[in-house]
Enzyme design. Structure first.
Site, short mmCIF file in Angstrom:
data_model
loop_
_atom_site.label_atom_id
_atom_site.label_comp_id
_atom_site.label_asym_id
_atom_site.label_seq_id
_atom_site.Cartn_x
_atom_site.Cartn_y
_atom_site.Cartn_z
N ASP A 1 0.82 -1.22 0.00
CA ASP A 1 0.00 0.00 0.00
C ASP A 1 0.85 1.27 0.00
OD1 ASP A 1 -2.18 -1.79 0.33
OD2 ASP A 1 -1.91 -1.73 2.50
N GLU B 1 -11.46 0.65 -3.54
CA GLU B 1 -10.66 1.03 -2.36
C GLU B 1 -9.42 1.79 -2.81
OE1 GLU B 1 -9.72 -2.71 -0.54
OE2 GLU B 1 -8.56 -3.41 -2.25
#
Length: 572
Positions: free
Chosen positions: A59, A240
């Site tokens: 991420d 997301e």
């Protein structure tokens, strides 16, 4: 796998070595610079190699401040939280600290494995760094609340502020965008009221007041529902990881979808306002390594959760997570990758020479530089401090490590907590960076009860952990190998002497060896450990290896002394 050393050396011939310069940030633009051109990526002779940050670093979020790039990644149940990296060329990265280093910032008491801190976003605006992230549940017994929060700093190495909790910020994966009119926007994902199925998510965008730390005004929504019904985008579950950008008068919304497994992908939309409505890029997804893509590079899967940054020369780049291995099983977990972006037109094109795909070898962002494969780590603790590479499982209530002598060594307190439990064990680990690697240490301990032990451990979670420890079950000292709480093998040793311990991984095999008064290592046992590389979705971390001490459920006054620790990735 990495590039073989011989080929690597040939490619490195004549290239400059990596720099070690470290500079403090200046007041410069964060994600873009309107004065810079938007050229297509150029072909350079120097090559760089993916992943640019090997090991469990998923991420990634990136920003540029002057000539420096700063990057943050997820940390989940590990402490300190959210490592911060610095680079001048996008390929040589140094860990300079963590955004969450104190218990008042991050209390991970009883955080489940793969829980804790999810995806961060790192941004810079008018002299201040902002890091926004999500503390997920369950964290039973924690003093902290759960949800989204922001910490700030004027120096990315720290110190960072206490958390500013954002009320009514639903879901996960928050991000920040600083508009040129002074408005600040926050975005994230959440479950809609009318769920089509359990993987249906929407992206929300709303203005954020940085004085009150509250969301204000109307909320913009990008709903994945139309894509479920139309079948577009391939896999549209779990919208997301959103990020907002502004370019040429338009707002761009980048997001990930398809889950964290092999269907992971990145797509982009644009609008004339920060709240939408949103126009879809007809070429979506712009990044994916889905298995059905016949032109994809073998050995890289699960690519997604991306962020964009414009370089000092005007070129654009994308950082994102990926997994090495065809089946998605990797002991390194999800790592940080880099690809060039051509944003000379309306829509960005990732890796124009291999559109939308990820390669192990890319043209270096610095035409005169490359990133040689390294990853070795060695310390004798002479500086009497823990370097930023070290992590522990969950947040400690008080230090259980100390540095007893000037000449070097670290002492770990034997405590009841174990790596197989949900508490906070005496474990200091670093991230595994290659499927073949070795870690060793020299430990001194005199166990006085059957519960006391100390040595090395490698773990992915509380149910996927192996240890090589000195203990005394009652018949004298021995070196034992455990899978979880199950003793696999042991060998007796002499009392009152330092023991050298080594764990060697040639995935999926683990070899456990020791030496005492000898130059030769002696293997105690070996075993297959495929669980050290359980694939996503549902398993978000990677393997850690390091020092471990425990009194296994009993109180103890004992300490174990470690003279050194060495980690060596085998790149052959």
């Amino acid at each position: 796998m990495r590039i073989p050393p011989l080929i690597l050396l040939l490619m490195l011939a004549g290239l400059l070595s990596l720099h070690g310069e470290k500079t403090l940030p200046t007041n410069s633009p964060d994600q873009k610079d309107a004065s810079l051109p938007n050229p297509s990526p150029v072909i350079t002779k120097a090559k760089a190699f993916n992943p640019i940050i090997p090991g469990f670093h998923p991420d990634p979020s990136i920003c540029r401040v002057g000539d420096d790039y700063f990057l943050a990644t997820s940390s989940f149940e590990y402490f300190p939280g959210v490592p911060i990296f610095q680079s001048k060329d996008l390929i040589h990265w140094k860990t300079i600290g963590h955004a969450l280093q104190r218990k008042d910032q991050l209390d991970l008491t009883h955080a489940r494995c793969d829980g804790g801190i999810f995806a961060p976003t790192l941004r810079f605006h008018k002299g201040t760094f902002y890091m926004v992230t999500t503390l997920t549940s369950p964290v039973s017994g924690s003093a902290n609340q759960k949800g989204d929060f922001i910490v700030t700093a004027t120096n990315p190495a720290g110190p960072w502020s206490s958390p500013h909790w954002i009320d009514k910020a639903n879901g996960i994966d928050p991000s920040l965008f600083f508009d040129d009119d002074g408005c600040v926007y926050m975005c994230g994902n959440m479950k809609p009221e009318n769920l089509l199925n359990e993987k249906h998510r929407v992206i929300w965008i709303q203005r954020l007041n940085l004085t009150t730390w509250q969301l204000e005004g109307p909320q913009g929504i990008l709903d994945s529902a139309p894509y479920f019904t139309s079948g577009k985008l391939g896999s549209v579950s779990n919208f997301e990881g959103p990020h907002l950008y502004k370019k040429d008068g338009f707002y761009y919304l980048l997001l990930s979808h398809g889950g964290t497994g092999k269907n992971h992908a990145v797509s982009i939309w644009r609008s004339s306002t920060p709240l939408g409505p949103w126009e879809e890029n007809p070429a979506n997804p712009i990044l994916t390594q889905r298995m059905e893509m016949k032109d994809r590079t073998p050995g890289i899967t699960c690519t997604g959760h991306a962020d964009l940054v414009q370089g000092t020369d005007g070129r654009w780049w994308m950082v994102f997570l990926g997994v090495r291995g065809e089946d998605g099983n990797s002991p390194m977990g999800r790592e940080t990758f880099l690809e060039p972006v051509d944003w000379s037109g309306i829509w960005p094109i990732v890796n124009p020479s291999h559109t939308g795909r990820t390669d192990f070898t890319i043209d270096s962002p610095d035409p005169g530089n490359t990133n040689p494969v390294t990853g070795k780590f060695r310390t004798n603790f002479k500086d009497r401090s823990l370097s930023p590479e070290w992590s522990m499982i969950r947040t400690p209530d008080a230090p259980w490590w100390s540095f007893p002598k000037e000449g070097g060594s670290i002492s770990l307190q034997l405590r009841p907590d174990e790596i197989t439990g949900s508490n906070q064990p005496s474990f200091l680990g670093i991230r595994i960076t290659e499927p073949n690697c070795m870690a060793s240490t020299s430990v001194s301990i005199t166990p006085t009860s059957p519960e006391e032990c100390a040595g090395l451990a490698i773990e992915r979670s509380s149910v996927a952990c192996w240890s090589l420890v000195v203990e005394n079950p009652g018949n004298g000292p021995q070196v034992s190998v455990f899978e979880g709480t199950n003793r696999l093998a042991f060998t007796t040793i002499k009392a009152d002497a330092n023991i050298d311990l080594r764990i060697t991984m040639k995935f999926p095999n683990l070899d456990f060896s020791f030496k005492q008064d000898s130059k030769n290592w002696k293997t105690i046992t070996s075993c297959d450990a495929p669980a050290i590389a359980t694939a996503p979705p549902g398993h978000f971390t990677g393997a850690m290896i390091g020092l471990y001490a425990s009194s296994r459920g009993k109180e103890s006054d004992q300490r174990a002394n470690f003279d050194c620790f060495e980690y060596n990735p085998d790149l052959r």
